[in-house]
Design a protein around this motif. Sequence first.
Motif, PDB file in Angstrom:
ATOM      1  N   ALA A   6       0.837  -1.207   0.000  1.00 55.59           N
ATOM      2  CA  ALA A   6       0.000   0.000   0.000  1.00 55.59           C
ATOM      3  C   ALA A   6       0.873   1.258   0.000  1.00 55.59           C
ATOM      4  CB  ALA A   6      -0.936  -0.004   1.205  1.00 55.59           C
ATOM      5  N   LEU A   7       1.970   1.234   0.742  1.00 53.37           N
ATOM      6  CA  LEU A   7       2.884   2.381   0.769  1.00 53.37           C
ATOM      7  C   LEU A   7       3.588   2.554  -0.571  1.00 53.37           C
ATOM      8  CD1 LEU A   7       4.347   1.971   4.348  1.00 53.37           C
ATOM      9  CD2 LEU A   7       3.028   3.934   3.503  1.00 53.37           C
ATOM     10  N   ARG A   8       3.977   1.447  -1.208  1.00 46.31           N
ATOM     11  CA  ARG A   8       4.609   1.543  -2.531  1.00 46.31           C
ATOM     12  C   ARG A   8       3.636   2.133  -3.546  1.00 46.31           C
ATOM     13  NH1 ARG A   8       7.259  -3.270  -0.748  1.00 46.31           N
ATOM     14  NH2 ARG A   8       5.576  -4.592  -1.506  1.00 46.31           N
ATOM     15  N   GLU A   9       2.369   1.709  -3.492  1.00 42.27           N
ATOM     16  CA  GLU A   9       1.358   2.233  -4.418  1.00 42.27           C
ATOM     17  C   GLU A   9       1.094   3.713  -4.156  1.00 42.27           C
ATOM     18  OE1 GLU A   9      -1.964  -0.395  -3.923  1.00 42.27           O
ATOM     19  OE2 GLU A   9      -0.880  -2.079  -4.835  1.00 42.27           O
ATOM     20  N   ARG A  10       1.041   4.079  -2.887  1.00 41.43           N
ATOM     21  CA  ARG A  10       0.832   5.487  -2.525  1.00 41.43           C
ATOM     22  C   ARG A  10       1.994   6.335  -3.022  1.00 41.43           C
ATOM     23  NH1 ARG A  10      -1.821   8.182   2.152  1.00 41.43           N
ATOM     24  NH2 ARG A  10      -0.712  10.142   2.421  1.00 41.43           N
ATOM     25  N   ALA A  11       3.212   5.845  -2.876  1.00 40.76           N
ATOM     26  CA  ALA A  11       4.391   6.567  -3.355  1.00 40.76           C
ATOM     27  C   ALA A  11       4.318   6.760  -4.861  1.00 40.76           C
ATOM     28  CB  ALA A  11       5.662   5.816  -2.960  1.00 40.76           C
ATOM     29  N   ALA A  12       3.916   5.720  -5.575  1.00 42.62           N
ATOM     30  CA  ALA A  12       3.805   5.822  -7.040  1.00 42.62           C
ATOM     31  C   ALA A  12       2.750   6.851  -7.432  1.00 42.62           C
ATOM     32  CB  ALA A  12       3.477   4.457  -7.631  1.00 42.62           C
ATOM     33  N   ARG A  13       1.607   6.847  -6.743  1.00 41.50           N
ATOM     34  CA  ARG A  13       0.551   7.827  -7.048  1.00 41.50           C
ATOM     35  C   ARG A  13       1.038   9.254  -6.833  1.00 41.50           C
ATOM     36  NH1 ARG A  13      -2.741   4.462  -4.020  1.00 41.50           N
ATOM     37  NH2 ARG A  13      -2.692   5.921  -2.286  1.00 41.50           N
ATOM     38  N   ASN A  14       1.905   9.441  -5.850  1.00 40.04           N
ATOM     39  CA  ASN A  14       2.404  10.776  -5.521  1.00 40.04           C
ATOM     40  C   ASN A  14       3.732  11.092  -6.207  1.00 40.04           C
ATOM     41  OD1 ASN A  14       0.273  11.591  -3.800  1.00 40.04           O
ATOM     42  ND2 ASN A  14       1.076  10.248  -2.214  1.00 40.04           N
ATOM     43  N   HIS A  15       4.153  10.211  -7.136  1.00 39.68           N
ATOM     44  CA  HIS A  15       5.390  10.415  -7.902  1.00 39.68           C
ATOM     45  C   HIS A  15       6.595  10.584  -6.982  1.00 39.68           C
ATOM     46  CE1 HIS A  15       2.812  10.799 -11.361  1.00 39.68           C
ATOM     47  NE2 HIS A  15       2.106  11.699 -10.707  1.00 39.68           N
ATOM     48  N   ARG A  16       6.684   9.691  -5.996  1.00 42.46           N
ATOM     49  CA  ARG A  16       7.796   9.709  -5.046  1.00 42.46           C
ATOM     50  C   ARG A  16       8.373   8.308  -4.932  1.00 42.46           C
ATOM     51  NH1 ARG A  16       4.003  12.256  -0.785  1.00 42.46           N
ATOM     52  NH2 ARG A  16       4.263  14.481  -1.087  1.00 42.46           N
ATOM     53  N   SER A  17       9.596   8.254  -4.430  1.00 42.24           N
ATOM     54  CA  SER A  17      10.153   6.961  -4.048  1.00 42.24           C
ATOM     55  C   SER A  17       9.481   6.546  -2.738  1.00 42.24           C
ATOM     56  CB  SER A  17      11.665   7.093  -3.830  1.00 42.24           C
ATOM     57  OG  SER A  17      11.915   7.956  -2.728  1.00 42.24           O
ATOM     58  N   LEU A  18       9.668   5.293  -2.360  1.00 35.19           N
ATOM     59  CA  LEU A  18       9.117   4.846  -1.086  1.00 35.19           C
ATOM     60  C   LEU A  18       9.719   5.656   0.052  1.00 35.19           C
ATOM     61  CD1 LEU A  18       7.353   2.942   0.552  1.00 35.19           C
ATOM     62  CD2 LEU A  18       9.193   1.257   0.461  1.00 35.19           C
ATOM     63  N   GLN A  19      11.030   5.905  -0.005  1.00 34.39           N
ATOM     64  CA  GLN A  19      11.700   6.718   1.014  1.00 34.39           C
ATOM     65  C   GLN A  19      11.096   8.121   1.062  1.00 34.39           C
ATOM     66  OE1 GLN A  19      14.109   5.985   3.201  1.00 34.39           O
ATOM     67  NE2 GLN A  19      14.432   8.058   3.931  1.00 34.39           N
ATOM     68  N   GLY A  20      10.874   8.717  -0.106  1.00 31.62           N
ATOM     69  CA  GLY A  20      10.295  10.059  -0.161  1.00 31.62           C
ATOM     70  C   GLY A  20       8.884  10.098   0.400  1.00 31.62           C
ATOM     71  N   GLU A  21       8.108   9.071   0.100  1.00 26.50           N
ATOM     72  CA  GLU A  21       6.733   9.016   0.619  1.00 26.50           C
ATOM     73  C   GLU A  21       6.733   8.873   2.134  1.00 26.50           C
ATOM     74  OE1 GLU A  21       2.646   9.194   0.495  1.00 26.50           O
ATOM     75  OE2 GLU A  21       4.083   9.583  -1.106  1.00 26.50           O
ATOM     76  N   LEU A  22       7.608   8.012   2.659  1.00 25.26           N
ATOM     77  CA  LEU A  22       7.685   7.848   4.117  1.00 25.26           C
ATOM     78  C   LEU A  22       8.121   9.144   4.790  1.00 25.26           C
ATOM     79  CD1 LEU A  22       9.251   4.283   4.223  1.00 25.26           C
ATOM     80  CD2 LEU A  22       6.901   4.921   4.822  1.00 25.26           C
ATOM     81  N   MET A  23       9.083   9.848   4.187  1.00 28.76           N
ATOM     82  CA  MET A  23       9.520  11.137   4.746  1.00 28.76           C
ATOM     83  C   MET A  23       8.373  12.153   4.731  1.00 28.76           C
ATOM     84  SD  MET A  23      12.590  11.079   5.921  1.00 28.76           S
ATOM     85  CE  MET A  23      13.156  12.765   5.887  1.00 28.76           C
ATOM     86  N   ALA A  24       7.598  12.181   3.658  1.00 28.17           N
ATOM     87  CA  ALA A  24       6.468  13.111   3.571  1.00 28.17           C
ATOM     88  C   ALA A  24       5.424  12.794   4.635  1.00 28.17           C
ATOM     89  CB  ALA A  24       5.854  13.048   2.174  1.00 28.17           C
ATOM     90  N   LEU A  25       5.148  11.504   4.857  1.00 30.34           N
ATOM     91  CA  LEU A  25       4.179  11.110   5.884  1.00 30.34           C
ATOM     92  C   LEU A  25       4.668  11.503   7.273  1.00 30.34           C
ATOM     93  CD1 LEU A  25       3.133   7.634   4.489  1.00 30.34           C
ATOM     94  CD2 LEU A  25       1.690   9.662   4.667  1.00 30.34           C
ATOM     95  N   ILE A  26       5.938  11.251   7.536  1.00 27.73           N
ATOM     96  CA  ILE A  26       6.494  11.611   8.852  1.00 27.73           C
ATOM     97  C   ILE A  26       6.471  13.124   9.030  1.00 27.73           C
ATOM     98  CG2 ILE A  26       8.617  11.628  10.237  1.00 27.73           C
ATOM     99  CD1 ILE A  26       9.201   8.832   8.966  1.00 27.73           C
ATOM    100  N   GLN A  27       6.844  13.859   7.986  1.00 29.32           N
ATOM    101  CA  GLN A  27       6.841  15.322   8.079  1.00 29.32           C
ATOM    102  C   GLN A  27       5.430  15.841   8.343  1.00 29.32           C
ATOM    103  OE1 GLN A  27       8.376  17.392   4.669  1.00 29.32           O
ATOM    104  NE2 GLN A  27       8.222  19.380   5.654  1.00 29.32           N
ATOM    105  N   ARG A  28       4.439  15.244   7.702  1.00 25.42           N
ATOM    106  CA  ARG A  28       3.051  15.686   7.899  1.00 25.42           C
ATOM    107  C   ARG A  28       2.625  15.499   9.352  1.00 25.42           C
ATOM    108  NH1 ARG A  28       0.729  13.303   3.716  1.00 25.42           N
ATOM    109  NH2 ARG A  28       0.988  15.147   2.467  1.00 25.42           N
ATOM    110  N   VAL A  29       3.125  14.442  10.004  1.00 16.58           N
ATOM    111  CA  VAL A  29       2.771  14.185  11.398  1.00 16.58           C
ATOM    112  C   VAL A  29       3.562  15.101  12.336  1.00 16.58           C
ATOM    113  CG1 VAL A  29       2.873  12.458  13.238  1.00 16.58           C
ATOM    114  CG2 VAL A  29       2.078  11.801  10.961  1.00 16.58           C
ATOM    115  N   VAL A  30       4.856  15.251  12.063  1.00 19.57           N
ATOM    116  CA  VAL A  30       5.718  16.034  12.955  1.00 19.57           C
ATOM    117  C   VAL A  30       5.468  17.534  12.799  1.00 19.57           C
ATOM    118  CG1 VAL A  30       8.125  16.596  13.466  1.00 19.57           C
ATOM    119  CG2 VAL A  30       7.470  14.237  13.017  1.00 19.57           C
TER     120      VAL A  30
END
Length: 98
Positions: A16-40
């Motif tokens: 699900a995270l890989r698919e979300r990253a693809a939808r947002n045109h990010r790498s998995l690492q980039g998507e995880l960083m964006a999610l963490i940043q949104r929370v922090v």
Amino acid sequence: MPNLSIKDVPEAWAQALRERAARNHRSLQGELMALIQRVVEPGSLPPDASTRPLTSQHRGWKTVEQIAAELRANPHDAKLCRELPRGVDIIREERDAR
């Protein structure tokens, strides 16, 4: 900069995270960083493309179909786009100039 590691992530979550990253045109690492940043840092990032409605007020977050429909609706803009060189033509010209 510190590194974080999460062990034993269920395969369904990872997919699900890989698919979300693809939808947002990010790498998995980039998507995880964006999610963490949104929370922090709430409010630091715009909503991602998978949850945000695409409206005219969200410039820069349109689908190709929305952009094409806008160009078809305004013939003047469509004419301007036809007059611009295509990317493939620019690349061929650069390649052939070598």
